[in-house]
Design an enzyme around this catalytic site. Structure first.
Site, mmCIF file in Angstrom:
data_model
loop_
_atom_site.group_PDB
_atom_site.id
_atom_site.type_symbol
_atom_site.label_atom_id
_atom_site.label_comp_id
_atom_site.label_asym_id
_atom_site.label_seq_id
_atom_site.Cartn_x
_atom_site.Cartn_y
_atom_site.Cartn_z
ATOM 1 N N SER A 3 -0.166 -9.880 -4.774
ATOM 2 C CA SER A 3 0.047 -8.596 -5.444
ATOM 3 C C SER A 3 1.452 -8.534 -6.071
ATOM 4 O O SER A 3 1.635 -8.038 -7.190
ATOM 5 C CB SER A 3 -0.132 -7.473 -4.418
ATOM 6 O OG SER A 3 -0.081 -6.216 -5.022
ATOM 7 N N GLY A 23 0.816 -1.218 0.000
ATOM 8 C CA GLY A 23 0.000 0.000 0.000
ATOM 9 C C GLY A 23 0.848 1.266 0.000
ATOM 10 O O GLY A 23 0.391 2.332 0.426
ATOM 11 N N THR A 24 2.057 1.163 -0.510
ATOM 12 C CA THR A 24 2.997 2.296 -0.534
ATOM 13 C C THR A 24 2.416 3.500 -1.269
ATOM 14 O O THR A 24 2.398 4.620 -0.733
ATOM 15 C CB THR A 24 4.292 1.886 -1.287
ATOM 16 O OG1 THR A 24 4.550 0.507 -1.088
ATOM 17 C CG2 THR A 24 5.458 2.744 -0.887
ATOM 18 N N THR A 25 1.944 3.276 -2.492
ATOM 19 C CA THR A 25 1.486 4.358 -3.358
ATOM 20 C C THR A 25 0.298 5.083 -2.723
ATOM 21 O O THR A 25 0.244 6.324 -2.684
ATOM 22 C CB THR A 25 1.055 3.758 -4.721
ATOM 23 O OG1 THR A 25 2.061 2.825 -5.138
ATOM 24 C CG2 THR A 25 0.843 4.819 -5.759
ATOM 25 N N SER A 68 -9.994 6.996 -2.173
ATOM 26 C CA SER A 68 -10.743 5.740 -2.338
ATOM 27 C C SER A 68 -10.152 4.948 -3.503
ATOM 28 O O SER A 68 -9.518 5.503 -4.404
ATOM 29 C CB SER A 68 -12.218 6.031 -2.595
ATOM 30 O OG SER A 68 -12.362 6.564 -3.902
ATOM 31 N N PHE A 69 -10.388 3.652 -3.485
ATOM 32 C CA PHE A 69 -9.841 2.765 -4.517
ATOM 33 C C PHE A 69 -10.235 3.257 -5.917
ATOM 34 O O PHE A 69 -9.386 3.385 -6.802
ATOM 35 C CB PHE A 69 -10.349 1.331 -4.281
ATOM 36 C CG PHE A 69 -9.843 0.351 -5.295
ATOM 37 C CD1 PHE A 69 -8.556 -0.164 -5.219
ATOM 38 C CD2 PHE A 69 -10.657 -0.053 -6.344
ATOM 39 C CE1 PHE A 69 -8.085 -1.057 -6.176
ATOM 40 C CE2 PHE A 69 -10.190 -0.953 -7.295
ATOM 41 C CZ PHE A 69 -8.905 -1.455 -7.209
ATOM 42 N N HIS A 119 11.846 0.983 -0.331
ATOM 43 C CA HIS A 119 11.445 -0.359 0.104
ATOM 44 C C HIS A 119 12.577 -1.049 0.872
ATOM 45 O O HIS A 119 12.485 -2.241 1.176
ATOM 46 C CB HIS A 119 11.072 -1.230 -1.103
ATOM 47 C CG HIS A 119 9.804 -0.830 -1.787
ATOM 48 N ND1 HIS A 119 8.631 -0.613 -1.108
ATOM 49 C CD2 HIS A 119 9.515 -0.629 -3.102
ATOM 50 C CE1 HIS A 119 7.676 -0.288 -1.970
ATOM 51 N NE2 HIS A 119 8.192 -0.282 -3.179
HETATM 52 P P1 A3P Z 1 -3.454 -5.347 -5.069
HETATM 53 O O1 A3P Z 1 -2.444 -5.777 -6.073
HETATM 54 O O2 A3P Z 1 -3.749 -6.407 -4.040
HETATM 55 O O3 A3P Z 1 -4.700 -4.824 -5.689
HETATM 56 P P2 A3P Z 1 2.187 -0.702 -3.532
HETATM 57 O O4 A3P Z 1 1.813 0.693 -3.832
HETATM 58 O O5 A3P Z 1 2.912 -0.867 -2.235
HETATM 59 O O6 A3P Z 1 2.862 -1.365 -4.672
HETATM 60 O O7 A3P Z 1 0.826 -1.502 -3.265
HETATM 61 C C1 A3P Z 1 -0.025 -1.827 -4.329
HETATM 62 C C2 A3P Z 1 -1.302 -2.394 -3.752
HETATM 63 O O8 A3P Z 1 -2.054 -1.333 -3.137
HETATM 64 C C3 A3P Z 1 -2.199 -3.000 -4.843
HETATM 65 O O9 A3P Z 1 -2.824 -4.136 -4.247
HETATM 66 C C4 A3P Z 1 -3.167 -1.852 -5.094
HETATM 67 O O10 A3P Z 1 -4.370 -2.232 -5.683
HETATM 68 C C5 A3P Z 1 -3.371 -1.342 -3.667
HETATM 69 N N1 A3P Z 1 -3.964 0.008 -3.624
HETATM 70 C C6 A3P Z 1 -3.521 1.147 -4.216
HETATM 71 N N2 A3P Z 1 -4.365 2.178 -3.979
HETATM 72 C C7 A3P Z 1 -5.368 1.678 -3.225
HETATM 73 C C8 A3P Z 1 -6.560 2.236 -2.643
HETATM 74 N N3 A3P Z 1 -6.892 3.509 -2.830
HETATM 75 N N4 A3P Z 1 -7.356 1.416 -1.920
HETATM 76 C C9 A3P Z 1 -7.028 0.123 -1.730
HETATM 77 N N5 A3P Z 1 -5.914 -0.478 -2.247
HETATM 78 C C10 A3P Z 1 -5.100 0.298 -2.991
#
Ligand code: A3P
Length: 321
Positions: A160, A69-71, A248-249, A130
């Site tokens: 993921s 959930g970094t981004t 939100s997603f 990371h």
């Molecule tokens: P999934 O691949 O399980 O969907 P990172 O940024 O660390 O690479 O993490 C990516 C994960 O965060 C992905 O998971 C992505 O869908 C999820 N993600 C990004 N934005 C999101 C949001 N607003 N709500 C929920 N999950 C989110």
């Protein structure tokens, strides 16, 4: 300070691709049980200069094991710290507002220098990494800028990570091979358990905010408020509601400043593969428990063992599922 072991065969080699090649196990000479898997390019160009990087007290760092959930958290933290500046966030890519420290050290053909970019940013600098605690800059632990750490349950993380490898790193091997590399702690940035536990142990220090992906998913309002307090800000409930909507997603998935299409294009083009924006969405499912549909019963069981790592009990740590 470090020992280096090239991983020329076995699980690490099985999942290595043209994008992130030549994996090395970097371990501490003083404690060989402390190690991390990184590409040779990172060892050659980044390891030392990152360790010795100058840190400022107004830096804002986000550290995670990949796919936790970094981004999402970067956007949340940048928005809060910049007093909800929707105008800038709608015009400037998140990757430019909050750059990725060691990115050019892990992508084999990149000629950009993301370390130099991060180092020379105007203050306050926003930096994503990371790297596990023991490979981060030494000055982080004396200057003590604000550091946000995000953890996620290993089952959703590895699923993921599999999609990330397939669509970003052009991995065309099996999920089984990738899970084997994850479980044997032999994939990029592994071991995950140590990564998380090292930050869990220091979570009560005033400059650390420890978040869980699952808590953000279940109660974003509450986690946003924790971050607001941590960053010494104060917003009305209306402003927080608007920010939660922005985070939100659905909103993040459609937001071209956040959804990483530009970065995916750069990675693919670095090995001459054409980028198709419709082939994959980085903001993919965003679920807690999405692994249930994607793992076999056996994989699930093996990951159960991994998630119940005995040392966790000693430190009162439990993954959220
Ligand atoms: P999934 O691949 O399980 O969907 P990172 O940024 O660390 O690479 O993490 C990516 C994960 O965060 C992905 O998971 C992505 O869908 C999820 N993600 C990004 N934005 C999101 C949001 N607003 N709500 C929920 N999950 C989110």
């Amino acid at each position: 300070m470090f020992n280096f072991e090239k991983l020329d065969d076995g699980p690490a080699k099985n999942i290595s691709t043209e994008v992130t090649a030549d994996m090395v196990k970097i371990s501490l000479k003083s404690d060989p049980s402390k190690y991390c898997i990184m590409p040779q390019k990172f060892v050659d160009q980044d390891l030392e200069r990152i360790k010795n990087m100058e840190i400022f007290e107004d830096d804002i760092w986000i550290v995670t094991y990949p796919k936790c959930g970094t981004t999402w958290t970067q956007e949340m933290i940048w928005m809060i710290h910049n007093n909800l500046d929707y105008e800038t966030s709608s015009k400037v890519q998140l990757a430019d507002r909050f750059p990725f420290l060691e990115w050019s050290g892990i992508i084999k053909n990149f000629t950009i220098d993301t370390f130099e970019d991060c180092k020379t940013r105007p203050r306050p600098r926003y930096i994503k990494s990371h790297l596990p605690l023991f490979l981060l800059p030494d000055q982080l632990w004396t200057v003590k800028p604000k550091i946000i750490y995000v953890a996620r349950n290993p089952k959703d993380t590895v699923v993921s990570w599999f999609h990330h490898h397939t669509h970003l790193h052009c991995y065309n091997g099996t999920k089984e091979d990738l899970i084997e590399a994850f479980l044997t702690d032999l994939m990029l940035y592994s071991p995950m358990n140590d990564h998380v536990l090292d930050f869990w142990k220091i979570r009560d220090q005033p400059n650390i905010l420890f978040l869980f992906f699952e808590d953000m998913k279940r109660n974003l309002d509450q986690e946003v408020k924790r971050a607001v307090k941590f960053l010494d800000k104060n917003f009305s409930q209306e402003e927080i509601d608007k920010l939660c909507k922005h985070l939100s997603f659905e909103s993040v998935k459609d937001n071209k400043m956040i959804n990483k299409n530009e970065e995916i294009r750069m990675i693919k083009e670095s090995i001459g593969v054409k980028f198709d924006p419709n082939a994959f969405s980085f903001v993919r499912k965003g679920q807690v428990g999405g692994y249930k549909k994607e793992l076999t019963a056996k994989e699930n069981e093996m990951l159960d063992e991994y998630s119940k790592w005995p040392t966790f009990e000693e430190f009162g740590f439990e993954y959220r599922f």
